[in-house]
Design a protein around this motif. Structure first.
Motif, PDB file in Angstrom:
ATOM      1  N   HIS A   1     -11.659   2.341  -8.521  1.00 51.13           N
ATOM      2  CA  HIS A   1     -11.671   2.286  -7.056  1.00 51.13           C
ATOM      3  C   HIS A   1     -10.341   1.766  -6.513  1.00 51.13           C
ATOM      4  O   HIS A   1      -9.777   2.337  -5.569  1.00 51.13           O
ATOM      5  CB  HIS A   1     -12.812   1.390  -6.580  1.00 51.13           C
TER       6      HIS A   1
ATOM      7  N   ASP B   1     -23.699   0.349  -6.085  1.00 47.03           N
ATOM      8  CA  ASP B   1     -22.419   1.046  -6.060  1.00 47.03           C
ATOM      9  C   ASP B   1     -22.338   1.847  -4.773  1.00 47.03           C
ATOM     10  O   ASP B   1     -23.334   1.989  -4.051  1.00 47.03           O
ATOM     11  CB  ASP B   1     -22.251   1.946  -7.292  1.00 47.03           C
TER      12      ASP B   1
ATOM     13  N   TRP C   1     -13.942  -2.336 -11.194  1.00 49.86           N
ATOM     14  CA  TRP C   1     -13.273  -2.038  -9.933  1.00 49.86           C
ATOM     15  C   TRP C   1     -11.983  -1.246 -10.110  1.00 49.86           C
ATOM     16  O   TRP C   1     -11.465  -0.691  -9.142  1.00 49.86           O
ATOM     17  CB  TRP C   1     -12.951  -3.345  -9.199  1.00 49.86           C
TER      18      TRP C   1
ATOM     19  N   ARG D   1     -15.107  -8.473 -12.112  1.00 49.79           N
ATOM     20  CA  ARG D   1     -15.435  -7.066 -12.328  1.00 49.79           C
ATOM     21  C   ARG D   1     -14.163  -6.222 -12.371  1.00 49.79           C
ATOM     22  O   ARG D   1     -14.170  -5.058 -11.983  1.00 49.79           O
ATOM     23  CB  ARG D   1     -16.339  -6.541 -11.203  1.00 49.79           C
TER      24      ARG D   1
ATOM     25  N   VAL E   1     -19.481  -1.540  -7.348  1.00 53.67           N
ATOM     26  CA  VAL E   1     -19.164  -2.816  -6.697  1.00 53.67           C
ATOM     27  C   VAL E   1     -19.762  -3.997  -7.446  1.00 53.67           C
ATOM     28  O   VAL E   1     -19.073  -4.970  -7.770  1.00 53.67           O
ATOM     29  CB  VAL E   1     -19.665  -2.817  -5.239  1.00 53.67           C
TER      30      VAL E   1
ATOM     31  N   GLY F   1     -13.720  -9.639  -7.649  1.00 51.58           N
ATOM     32  CA  GLY F   1     -12.698  -8.712  -8.120  1.00 51.58           C
ATOM     33  C   GLY F   1     -12.154  -9.104  -9.479  1.00 51.58           C
ATOM     34  O   GLY F   1     -11.862  -8.242 -10.312  1.00 51.58           O
TER      35      GLY F   1
ATOM     36  N   TRP G   1     -17.454   3.685  -6.341  1.00 47.10           N
ATOM     37  CA  TRP G   1     -17.022   2.303  -6.566  1.00 47.10           C
ATOM     38  C   TRP G   1     -18.214   1.518  -7.106  1.00 47.10           C
ATOM     39  O   TRP G   1     -19.210   1.349  -6.418  1.00 47.10           O
ATOM     40  CB  TRP G   1     -16.521   1.702  -5.266  1.00 47.10           C
TER      41      TRP G   1
END
Length: 259
Positions: A43, A245, A40, A36, A232, A33, A230
């Motif tokens: 989202h 994603d 992120w 990224r 990811v 988290g 998202w």
């Protein structure tokens, strides 16, 4: 890597779950988290907005139960605390961020609970029967399944796939998702469900390599409120040539006779 290692060491986790590496997974999610954060951000904003709107509708000064609270990235505590007398954050591992918030605010309770019901059985080599009864019978104003239904099967499925094959692992994963949705229904409170409903694996140029059903054939109950994408793990996060994603859906499940 050092921060991730320290975070895993400071993560509160039951002994059986620690043997299976849940404390490392929790630290890895928090670390991803941070890495990224830009990818992120949309989202997390969608998730927080859905949670805040549910809290505004159902928060009446009682109890909020969050299943899969994780590192609190997608939980807008500032919007929740004024609306609930008590917040129960339920997860198998609680990292430093959650422990710090609970220490600072007595209204926040951390519940270390295995929401699959499988961890002890996996460690002890007993037959695997998914299911969780945590907080069934508790008076709740609102329940949130926070990006959890599609995450719950991953560890157990991976272990079973290595030993018994993909078909057996997929059946177990479907049972885990089904048991979680049954758990939500038995809590008998309004429930906001956020979950991945499609996962797309991509190559280094962004082309789709394959598409997966993260819910293994199970359908989210209730009314669909919204969907969003998202990003990811873009290529370079997992490997140079592979990333994925998802499509995330928000569903509202109301108990019978609840408006």
């Amino acid at each position: 890597m050092l921060v991730e290692w320290i975070t895993s060491g400071l993560t509160a986790c039951p002994p059986a779950a620690r043997r299976l590496g849940y404390h490392r997974e929790a630290a890895a999610i928090a670390a991803r988290g941070r890495r990224r954060a830009r990818d992120w951000a949309p989202h997390l904003e969608y998730s927080r907005r859905q949670v805040a709107e549910a809290a505004e509708r159902f928060g009446r000064g009682g109890t909020l139960l969050v299943l899969g609270s994780g590192p609190l990235l997608d939980l807008p505590l500032a919007a929740l605390l004024p609306r609930f007398e008590r917040l129960i954050l339920a997860d198998i591992a609680h990292g430093p961020s959650a422990r710090w918030r609970a220490w600072r605010d007595p209204r926040i309770t951390l519940d270390r609970v295995d929401l699959t019901g499988l961890v002890d059985s996996v460690v002890d080599g007993r037959p695997l029967k998914p299911g969780c009864d945590a907080h069934v019978g508790t008076a709740l104003d609102l329940v949130i399944s926070l990006n959890l239904a599609s995450q719950l099967p991953l560890t157990a499925r991976g272990l079973v796939a290595a030993q018994d094959g993909e078909a057996v692992a997929d059946r177990l994963a479907a049972d885990i998702v089904r048991a979680h949705l049954d758990h939500l229904a038995r809590l008998a409170a309004p429930c906001l469900i956020l979950a991945d409903v499609e996962r797309r694996w991509r190559d280094g140029q962004g082309g789709v390599q394959s598409v997966e059903d993260p819910l293994f054939g199970q359908a989210l109950p209730g009314k669909r409120l919204a969907t969003w994408s998202w990003d990811v793990a873009p290529p370079g996060e997992i490997s140079r040539d592979t990333g994925f994603d998802t499509t995330v859906a928000a569903h509202l499940l109301l108990p019978p006779h609840h408006s």
